[in-house]
Design a protein around this motif. Structure first.
Motif, PDB file in Angstrom:
ATOM      1  N   LEU A 230      49.493  21.694  18.710  1.00 28.38           N
ATOM      2  CA  LEU A 230      48.217  21.108  18.333  1.00 28.38           C
ATOM      3  C   LEU A 230      47.205  21.232  19.459  1.00 28.38           C
ATOM      4  CD1 LEU A 230      46.625  19.303  16.244  1.00 28.38           C
ATOM      5  CD2 LEU A 230      47.309  17.393  17.674  1.00 28.38           C
ATOM      6  N   LEU A 231      47.636  20.932  20.679  1.00 28.84           N
ATOM      7  CA  LEU A 231      46.729  21.001  21.815  1.00 28.84           C
ATOM      8  C   LEU A 231      46.259  22.424  22.057  1.00 28.84           C
ATOM      9  CD1 LEU A 231      48.528  18.557  24.282  1.00 28.84           C
ATOM     10  CD2 LEU A 231      46.444  18.128  22.980  1.00 28.84           C
ATOM     11  N   SER A 232      47.129  23.371  21.788  1.00 31.16           N
ATOM     12  CA  SER A 232      46.747  24.763  21.990  1.00 31.16           C
ATOM     13  C   SER A 232      45.728  25.220  20.958  1.00 31.16           C
ATOM     14  CB  SER A 232      47.982  25.669  21.932  1.00 31.16           C
ATOM     15  OG  SER A 232      48.502  25.745  20.620  1.00 31.16           O
ATOM     16  N   GLY A 233      45.496  24.390  19.938  1.00 33.33           N
ATOM     17  CA  GLY A 233      44.494  24.726  18.935  1.00 33.33           C
ATOM     18  C   GLY A 233      43.111  24.914  19.534  1.00 33.33           C
ATOM     19  N   PHE A 234      42.848  24.256  20.679  1.00 32.94           N
ATOM     20  CA  PHE A 234      41.549  24.424  21.315  1.00 32.94           C
ATOM     21  C   PHE A 234      41.334  25.845  21.817  1.00 32.94           C
ATOM     22  CE2 PHE A 234      41.539  19.725  21.697  1.00 32.94           C
ATOM     23  CZ  PHE A 234      40.280  19.490  21.168  1.00 32.94           C
ATOM     24  N   THR A 235      42.416  26.600  22.027  1.00 33.28           N
ATOM     25  CA  THR A 235      42.257  27.980  22.484  1.00 33.28           C
ATOM     26  C   THR A 235      41.580  28.851  21.437  1.00 33.28           C
ATOM     27  OG1 THR A 235      44.459  28.623  21.675  1.00 33.28           O
ATOM     28  CG2 THR A 235      44.315  27.794  23.940  1.00 33.28           C
ATOM     29  N   ILE A 236      41.585  28.407  20.182  1.00 32.84           N
ATOM     30  CA  ILE A 236      40.915  29.184  19.145  1.00 32.84           C
ATOM     31  C   ILE A 236      39.416  29.279  19.415  1.00 32.84           C
ATOM     32  CG2 ILE A 236      40.417  27.277  17.540  1.00 32.84           C
ATOM     33  CD1 ILE A 236      41.135  29.137  15.252  1.00 32.84           C
ATOM     34  N   CYS A 237      38.879  28.309  20.133  1.00 33.18           N
ATOM     35  CA  CYS A 237      37.448  28.334  20.457  1.00 33.18           C
ATOM     36  C   CYS A 237      37.119  29.488  21.399  1.00 33.18           C
ATOM     37  CB  CYS A 237      37.022  27.010  21.093  1.00 33.18           C
ATOM     38  SG  CYS A 237      37.114  25.601  19.959  1.00 33.18           S
TER      39      CYS A 237
ATOM     40  N   GLN B  47      44.459  31.150  11.108  1.00 36.34           N
ATOM     41  CA  GLN B  47      44.586  29.949  11.947  1.00 36.34           C
ATOM     42  C   GLN B  47      43.779  28.802  11.333  1.00 36.34           C
ATOM     43  OE1 GLN B  47      43.244  32.481  15.404  1.00 36.34           O
ATOM     44  NE2 GLN B  47      44.665  31.159  16.509  1.00 36.34           N
ATOM     45  N   LYS B  48      43.973  28.597  10.049  1.00 38.48           N
ATOM     46  CA  LYS B  48      43.184  27.594   9.343  1.00 38.48           C
ATOM     47  C   LYS B  48      43.416  26.188   9.888  1.00 38.48           C
ATOM     48  CE  LYS B  48      42.557  29.993   4.937  1.00 38.48           C
ATOM     49  NZ  LYS B  48      42.732  29.918   3.471  1.00 38.48           N
ATOM     50  N   GLY B  49      44.671  25.883  10.244  1.00 39.95           N
ATOM     51  CA  GLY B  49      44.975  24.552  10.764  1.00 39.95           C
ATOM     52  C   GLY B  49      44.217  24.260  12.051  1.00 39.95           C
TER      53      GLY B  49
ATOM     54  N   THR C 210      36.988  28.002   8.163  1.00 34.65           N
ATOM     55  CA  THR C 210      38.351  28.468   7.903  1.00 34.65           C
ATOM     56  C   THR C 210      38.360  29.928   7.459  1.00 34.65           C
ATOM     57  OG1 THR C 210      38.222  27.516   5.674  1.00 34.65           O
ATOM     58  CG2 THR C 210      39.302  26.199   7.374  1.00 34.65           C
ATOM     59  N   ALA C 211      37.294  30.388   6.781  1.00 39.11           N
ATOM     60  CA  ALA C 211      37.206  31.790   6.386  1.00 39.11           C
ATOM     61  C   ALA C 211      37.030  32.697   7.610  1.00 39.11           C
ATOM     62  CB  ALA C 211      36.044  31.997   5.420  1.00 39.11           C
ATOM     63  N   LEU C 212      36.470  32.158   8.676  1.00 44.15           N
ATOM     64  CA  LEU C 212      36.298  32.919   9.910  1.00 44.15           C
ATOM     65  C   LEU C 212      37.588  33.013  10.713  1.00 44.15           C
ATOM     66  CD1 LEU C 212      32.819  31.490  10.952  1.00 44.15           C
ATOM     67  CD2 LEU C 212      33.295  33.880  10.349  1.00 44.15           C
ATOM     68  N   ALA C 213      38.572  32.164  10.369  1.00 43.53           N
ATOM     69  CA  ALA C 213      39.882  32.198  11.037  1.00 43.53           C
ATOM     70  C   ALA C 213      40.976  32.089   9.985  1.00 43.53           C
ATOM     71  CB  ALA C 213      39.991  31.055  12.052  1.00 43.53           C
ATOM     72  N   PRO C 214      41.111  33.094   9.115  1.00 46.43           N
ATOM     73  CA  PRO C 214      42.028  32.983   7.975  1.00 46.43           C
ATOM     74  C   PRO C 214      43.490  32.820   8.353  1.00 46.43           C
ATOM     75  CG  PRO C 214      41.229  35.237   8.235  1.00 46.43           C
ATOM     76  CD  PRO C 214      40.405  34.384   9.140  1.00 46.43           C
TER      77      PRO C 214
END
Length: 429
Positions: free
Chosen positions: A215-222, A353-355, A347-351
């Protein structure tokens, strides 16, 4: 209910117990919202400064933002019932302590931590239920189920949460309203817990630490997908102006134009009633004609930027005119619906990695309730209510600029194709 019965029920539409879950969400959020539109002026009337009231909401918003981000993964680790129970208990404890130690003792030192504790409540309770809804709804009715959740959420928080105090304040007083909120939340909480039962939303028995790390690594999507980060910023802008209005605007209306608390609450409730009514109309326009990005850019961002100023300056023109203000509030509530397609766009911009993308959107939603009161507290003395109206209007206009960078791949390809065609035509000529 056995699996066959559940399946048959789904074929007919939404599962019956899910409908009761939406009712529970509306009741819970009505209790959570009973003080939002009047607490700031009430506390200032009792001796707090505007800065202290803003600090109170800022602390609440900070806890809410973190809770919103973590609610989803904790639901998958522990199951919705446990997370919802934590949300219910922390809300009740925070509310009771806020009344008994904060308000009754007139102690800002107690108000701050107890009101902030409440910030864990509704994200854990409601967003955990939303995760359960997404797992338990058949794909063919997923959009309907999620739409009903948000209708129940905003209907409770903003519509019932505004109209009920408007009509009941004279009968039971402000403290009575706060105690009645305990009853609302308790009833909604019990019904919601009974609905989800012992359901788990994930059969994954993986290590909980790994899930939290994920979950914390989700910030790397930015960093990997900067457009998702932009979407998070636009989500903050989405709510920052309307989140700040109840903190300073009713004080301004009361002091300058003699609007009563009941009039303000009715105007504010009508704002959100219009918003709910058009929550399906504006997305339909978006899907049919404008597209997601342009709807957010022009109806949401530009529309809210204009209406923030119109709302502020209308009393300058018409004075104390309840119906004129109500009409402006209705239009404002409608254009706010322009932000509805944002979740779908991000979410369409990250199909793949929607979560993670949705976690950023949820975090942005929570952060707006931290940033809005912080801005009010910092600038109310120096620039006043008029200056704040311009600040939040500029925020909305900046959202329109940011949306220029939120093109979907097919939009970019189309634009590049037109550019190539133009160049080829020019070279031929």
């Amino acid at each position: 209910m056995n699996a066959i019965a559940e399946q048959q029920q789904n074929k007919a539409g939404l599962p019956g117990k899910m409908i009761w879950g939406f009712v529970a969400m509306l009741i819970f959020m009505a209790g959570d919202g009973l003080e939002h539109a009047w607490l700031s002026p009430y506390l200032i009337e009792k001796g707090l400064t505007v800065q202290q009231a803003a600090t109170l909401f800022t602390a609440y918003g900070a806890v809410l933002a973190v809770s919103a981000y973590f609610s989803g993964v904790l639901t998958e680790i522990w199951g919705p019932r446990k997370v919802m129970l934590i949300g219910l208990i922390t809300w009740l404890v925070g509310q009771i302590l806020f009344i008994e130690l904060g308000l009754k003792l007139h102690s800002f030192e107690w108000m701050l931590p107890t009101y902030a504790l409440r910030g864990i409540g509704y994200p854990f309770f409601c967003y955990s239920f939303l995760v359960w809804v997404t797992y338990r709804s058949p794909q063919r009715i997923m959009a309907t189920a999620v739409g009903l959740f948000w209708a129940a959420w905003s209907g409770g928080l903003y519509v019932v949460g505004s109209y009920f105090p408007a009509f009941m304040t004279d009968k039971i007083g402000y403290m009575g309203l706060l105690w009645s909120a305990v009853a609302w939340v308790l009833v909604g909480g019990i019904v919601g817990l009974l609905v989800v039962g012992n359901d788990r939303v994930s059969e994954d028995k993986g290590d909980a630490k790994e899930k939290i790390k994920s979950l914390l690594s989700g910030f790397t999507i930015c960093i990997e997908k900067p457009k998702v980060a932009i979407g998070g910023l636009v989500r903050i802008i989405n709510s920052v102006g309307v989140g700040a209005l109840p903190i300073f605007f009713p004080l301004y209306l009361a002091s300058e134009y003699n609007y009563s608390t009941g009039e303000w609450l009715t105007i504010w409730g009508t704002f959100w009633l219009a918003n709910i009514a058009f929550n399906l109309v504006i997305p339909y326009i978006s899907d049919k004609w404008l597209g997601w990005r342009k709807t957010i850019q022009w109806i949401g961002s530009v529309g809210c930027g204009v209406m923030t100023l119109v709302l502020f300056y209308t009393p300058h023109v018409v004075g104390h005119n309840f119906w004129a203000m109500t009409l402006v509030a209705i239009i404002f509530g409608i254009v706010l619906c322009g932000f509805v397609p944002l979740s779908a766009l991000v979410t369409a911009l990250a199909p793949d990695q929607k979560g993670s993308a949705m976690a950023i959107v949820s975090f942005g939603a929570g952060m707006s309730y931290f940033i809005a009161p912080a801005i009010v507290g910092l600038f109310i003395n120096s620039i006043g209510a008029e200056g704040l109206a311009w600040v939040f209007s500029i925020f909305y206009f900046s959202g329109a600029v940011l949306m220029k960078f939120m093109k979907l791949p097919e939009e970019e390809n189309k634009a590049e194709g037109k550019e190539d065609l133009t160049k080829r035509t020019a070279s031929v000529n």
